[in-house]
Design an enzyme around this catalytic site. Sequence first.
Site, short mmCIF file in Angstrom:
data_model
loop_
_atom_site.label_atom_id
_atom_site.label_comp_id
_atom_site.label_asym_id
_atom_site.label_seq_id
_atom_site.Cartn_x
_atom_site.Cartn_y
_atom_site.Cartn_z
N ASP A 92 45.74 36.85 34.61
CA ASP A 92 45.77 37.97 35.56
C ASP A 92 46.73 39.06 35.10
O ASP A 92 46.52 40.24 35.36
CB ASP A 92 46.13 37.46 36.95
CG ASP A 92 45.10 36.45 37.42
OD1 ASP A 92 43.93 36.83 37.54
OD2 ASP A 92 45.46 35.28 37.63
N GLY A 103 45.99 32.15 37.87
CA GLY A 103 45.66 31.49 39.13
C GLY A 103 44.87 32.36 40.08
O GLY A 103 44.58 31.94 41.20
N GLY A 104 44.50 33.57 39.62
CA GLY A 104 43.66 34.42 40.46
C GLY A 104 42.37 33.73 40.85
O GLY A 104 41.82 33.97 41.92
N GLY A 105 41.91 32.85 39.97
CA GLY A 105 40.69 32.09 40.26
C GLY A 105 40.97 30.76 40.92
O GLY A 105 40.05 29.97 41.16
N GLU A 111 44.76 24.47 34.69
CA GLU A 111 44.95 25.37 33.54
C GLU A 111 46.31 25.15 32.88
O GLU A 111 46.43 25.14 31.66
CB GLU A 111 44.82 26.83 34.00
CG GLU A 111 43.40 27.22 34.35
CD GLU A 111 43.28 28.60 34.99
OE1 GLU A 111 42.18 29.15 34.95
OE2 GLU A 111 44.27 29.11 35.53
C1 5RP Z 1 41.91 31.38 37.07
C2 5RP Z 1 42.71 32.26 36.19
C3 5RP Z 1 41.98 33.31 35.43
O1 5RP Z 1 42.20 33.10 34.08
C4 5RP Z 1 42.48 34.65 35.82
O2 5RP Z 1 42.35 34.78 37.21
C5 5RP Z 1 41.71 35.76 35.12
O3 5RP Z 1 40.41 35.79 35.61
P1 5RP Z 1 39.36 36.86 35.09
O4 5RP Z 1 39.11 36.57 33.65
O5 5RP Z 1 38.14 36.64 35.95
O6 5RP Z 1 39.96 38.23 35.30
O7 5RP Z 1 43.89 32.15 36.06
O8 5RP Z 1 42.73 30.52 37.80
#
Ligand code: 5RP
Length: 262
Positions: A92, A103-105, A111
Amino acid sequence: MSGELSPIDKAKFVAAKRAVDFVEDGMRVGLGTGSTAAWMVRCLGELVRDDGLKICGVPTSVRTAELAREVGIDVISLDEAKWLDLTIDGADEFDGDLNLIKGGGGALLQEKIVATASDQMIVIADVGKEVEHLGAFPLPVEVIPFGWQTTRALIEELLVSMDVLGRDASLRMNGDHPFVTDEGNYILDLHLGRIGNPHQLAMALNQMPGVVENGLFMDICDVVIVGHGDGRVETRNINEGTVEQDRLDFLESENLFSDLQD
Ligand code: 5RP
């Protein structure tokens, strides 16, 4: 289909495409989560199907596991792999020392475990993820559901003594219900604005009962591959102190775009 990609998707794609050049026959590879990591999984799947690349993938989420199987990658668990040659994941935010917010996802726990169990972590990101100071992106913290409101109050109290601009912690929602991670936990997103001392904050958060893990990835990432919408990619290696510039052609992988659902 490639003509319909937005500049940001092109940037994610070229970063992912460059990253799979690091993958060699026989490697055990950690597979990240998120839209950028999904491009990487697709690129790897293409190499497996068309070039006979032989790898095992350790996914960092249920959704990455599903995608990896779909594109033909052999999926094994971390316990089966024990140790990984390489993990490729998105982020992120990343700063000049290649420290990250992730952790945005919502997959930060798996991870971080997978990246830490790897000889090398490569982050793939579009150029918009680069920051001078971490913290504009809300910092995800995975907490156990039991007593989460008390944990939130304790975190907000802790933040008073930390070098941050904001202190609000919001429970991540999925519609009307709390978002639940693959490990059955909740996520608190900390709206900090700017994190002055991310090492200190990462350690302090993980000492709190109720906190499972936080989204600060400190001294874990070795290489960041930054993609641009016009096909340029920049590979920054923190250990070697090198920066390499390159440009990729979108057309060579058009078949990757043909069956995209989103
Ligand atoms: C998921 C994450 C992702 O790597 C992070 O959120 C980036 O996501 P994106 O590639 O969709 O921008 O940490 O937990």
